[in-house]
Design an enzyme around this catalytic site. Structure first.
Site, short mmCIF file in Angstrom:
data_model
loop_
_atom_site.label_atom_id
_atom_site.label_comp_id
_atom_site.label_asym_id
_atom_site.label_seq_id
_atom_site.Cartn_x
_atom_site.Cartn_y
_atom_site.Cartn_z
N GLY A 247 4.11 -3.71 -3.52
CA GLY A 247 4.12 -4.02 -4.94
C GLY A 247 4.34 -2.74 -5.73
O GLY A 247 5.40 -2.49 -6.30
N ARG A 248 3.33 -1.89 -5.68
CA ARG A 248 3.33 -0.66 -6.46
C ARG A 248 4.60 0.18 -6.27
O ARG A 248 5.18 0.66 -7.23
CB ARG A 248 2.11 0.18 -6.05
N GLU B 168 5.11 -5.83 2.37
CA GLU B 168 4.85 -6.49 1.08
C GLU B 168 4.39 -5.49 0.04
O GLU B 168 3.26 -5.51 -0.41
CB GLU B 168 3.84 -7.64 1.27
N CYS C 14 -15.42 -2.09 -26.89
CA CYS C 14 -16.78 -1.56 -26.90
C CYS C 14 -17.21 -1.25 -25.46
O CYS C 14 -18.12 -1.88 -24.91
CB CYS C 14 -17.74 -2.57 -27.51
N GLU C 15 -16.48 -0.36 -24.86
CA GLU C 15 -16.72 0.08 -23.49
C GLU C 15 -16.28 1.53 -23.46
O GLU C 15 -15.13 1.82 -23.78
CB GLU C 15 -15.82 -0.70 -22.51
N TYR D 157 -10.59 2.61 -11.89
CA TYR D 157 -10.53 3.49 -10.72
C TYR D 157 -10.59 4.98 -11.09
O TYR D 157 -10.43 5.83 -10.22
CB TYR D 157 -9.22 3.28 -9.95
N GLY E 17 0.78 -1.23 0.00
CA GLY E 17 0.00 0.00 0.00
C GLY E 17 0.81 1.28 0.00
O GLY E 17 0.24 2.37 0.05
N ARG F 91 -6.38 0.52 -14.93
CA ARG F 91 -6.53 1.43 -13.80
C ARG F 91 -7.36 2.68 -14.13
O ARG F 91 -8.25 3.05 -13.36
CB ARG F 91 -5.16 1.83 -13.22
#
Ligand SMILES: *Cc1c(COP(=O)(O)O)cnc(C)c1O
Length: 419
Positions: A273-274, A271, A340-341, A313, A230, A309
């Site tokens: 990641g980002r 831990e 098609c979104e 988000y 995080g 993302r």
């Protein structure tokens, strides 16, 4: 500031040749940057005995990248059997793997526990009686509920599906102890993309208070605390970075105080990641179409299946056009893929230099939760991944998906159940 100046410079030297050789679209990762961040993290926490980072595999599940993490002495945080097997495929075993899962099936526990096992981090008290065998070393994920406010992405702890409740903490460790556990850890993860170091320090304080409570009550010692991932990165140009040194300092102080008053101190695990890979990746995609209706659209050859993302988000990813950094004139455009979104957009009403077909868009900060979140909706095939190595060579570390991959799950023996 998103994407380091150094990576941007290195990339701009090689990107045309990379496109000529590999074709677009692709994610490209910067080995130098990844190693620099790894070193900085280790340095910041170097005064804390037994500090260890477990790279969150889900952020960038590529064995080539994971090998770099392993070389730096990091373990791996996994949340599924395939992630555990990926870690073992690069010869990371046993307590180098932390298995933090949610709503886990018994099969997944079996995989996690065989072949030298892992550190098992249980997400619920009911799992104690379901796991095949109580390992010697056990950890629980703690959810403080109303005691803490969560952050925007991960949400309010009361509404979060993760972890055991405050009231379950003592019973959980007591039951594990009775079932034969001898070594203990405690885990929590409350934040995602958090840029405020104070929040991470408060989380450490919270978990140490819980460790204090349980160790006093049950007369056990804790080997480690794991404060989760995080740690945030700035995606917006003017955003400040997380101050990792102040974060480490604050945590160091808490651990020192704990040791003085309790006579023991758990190791610190993390831990991330980002934070480890996010800024060290970019999505390179070519302009293929321009469209001018109620808005102006720049159509590129990647779609949200390569980076979801922004669609999922509504997050910002900085974009620059290779070789056209400061060029004029500029225009306000939506940058779109082919799905098609209508959420298949990398940028909405963004001010960018005018582009031509075949111009290269560099989408920043795709090194974590980028390619990994990809999917096949609308028949979209995921792009390749490249590694820009320290010697400036470029290595293909994952090929693009092919039509054969798309058809792979359709080739099977006929199987028809008559009922
Ligand atoms: C997603 C996740 C991480 C990594 O999160 P980042 O925001 O990438 O640091 C770490 N631990 C757990 C349990 C996770 O679910």
């Amino acid at each position: 500031m998103p994407m380091s100046k150094d990576f941007r410079k290195r990339l701009s030297h090689v990107v045309s040749k990379a496109v000529e050789h590999f074709g677009t679209p692709f994610h490209i990762y910067d080995e130098k940057g990844i190693r620099k961040t790894g070193k900085a993290l280790k340095h910041a926490f170097s005064k804390i005995d037994g500090f260890k980072e477990f790279f969150a595999v889900k952020a960038l599940p590529n064995p080539r990248i994971m090998s770099i993490m392993k070389e730096m002495g990091f373990g791996f945080d996994c949340s599924s059997s395939p992630e555990v097997l990926l870690s073992r495929s690069i010869k990371s075993f046993g307590e180098n793997i932390m298995f933090t899962s949610n709503n886990t099936s018994i099969n997944e526990f079996s995989t996690a526990l065989d072949d030298n096992g892992c550190i098992l981090n249980l997400d619920d008290i009911s799992l104690i009686s379901k796991i095949p065998k109580m390992p010697e070393l056990i950890c629980f994920r703690y959810n403080p509920g109303p005691r803490r406010k969560g952050n925007k992405i991960i949400g309010n702890p009361v509404e979060s599906k993760y972890g055991i409740s405050h009231e379950q903490v003592l019973p959980a460790y007591k039951e594990a102890l009775e079932k034969g556990a001898k070594r203990f850890g405690m885990h929590t993860m409350l934040a995602s993309n958090e840029l405020n170091h104070e929040y991470m320090i408060e989380t450490t304080k919270m978990i140490l208070d819980m460790v204090d409570l349980v160790s006093t009550e049950l007369n056990i010692k804790f080997e480690f605390i794991n404060i989760g991932g995080g740690l945030g990165i700035p995606y917006q140009p003017e955003q400040p970075s997380l101050n990792i040194d102040l974060m480490a300092k604050g945590i160091e102080e808490l651990l020192n105080n704990f040791k003085t008053s309790k006579g023991f101190v758990p190791k610190l695990f993390m831990e991330s990641g980002r934070y480890m890979t996010g800024p060290h990746g970019a999505l390179v995609t070519s302009v293929i179409n321009h469209k001018n209706i109620y808005r102006k659209y720049v159509g590129v050859d990647a779609s949200m299946s390569a980076l979801m993302r922004p669609g999922m988000y509504e997050t910002y990813h900085h974009i620059h056009i290779h070789g056209k950094d400061k060029s004029l004139p500029r225009e306000k455009v939506d940058v779109t893929g082919s799905l098609c979104e209508n959420i298949d957009k990398f940028a909405i009403q963004r001010d960018l230099p005018e582009t031509k077909v075949n111009d290269l868009l560099i989408i920043h900060d795709t090194g974590a939760h980028g390619h990994a979140m990809g999917f096949n909706y609308n028949g979209s095939l995921r792009p390749k991944e490249l590694l820009l190595r320290e010697d400036n060579s470029i290595e293909l570390i994952r090929r693009e998906e092919s039509i054969d991959d798309y058809f792979a799950t359709l080739g099977f023996e006929p199987d028809k159940l008559m009922v």
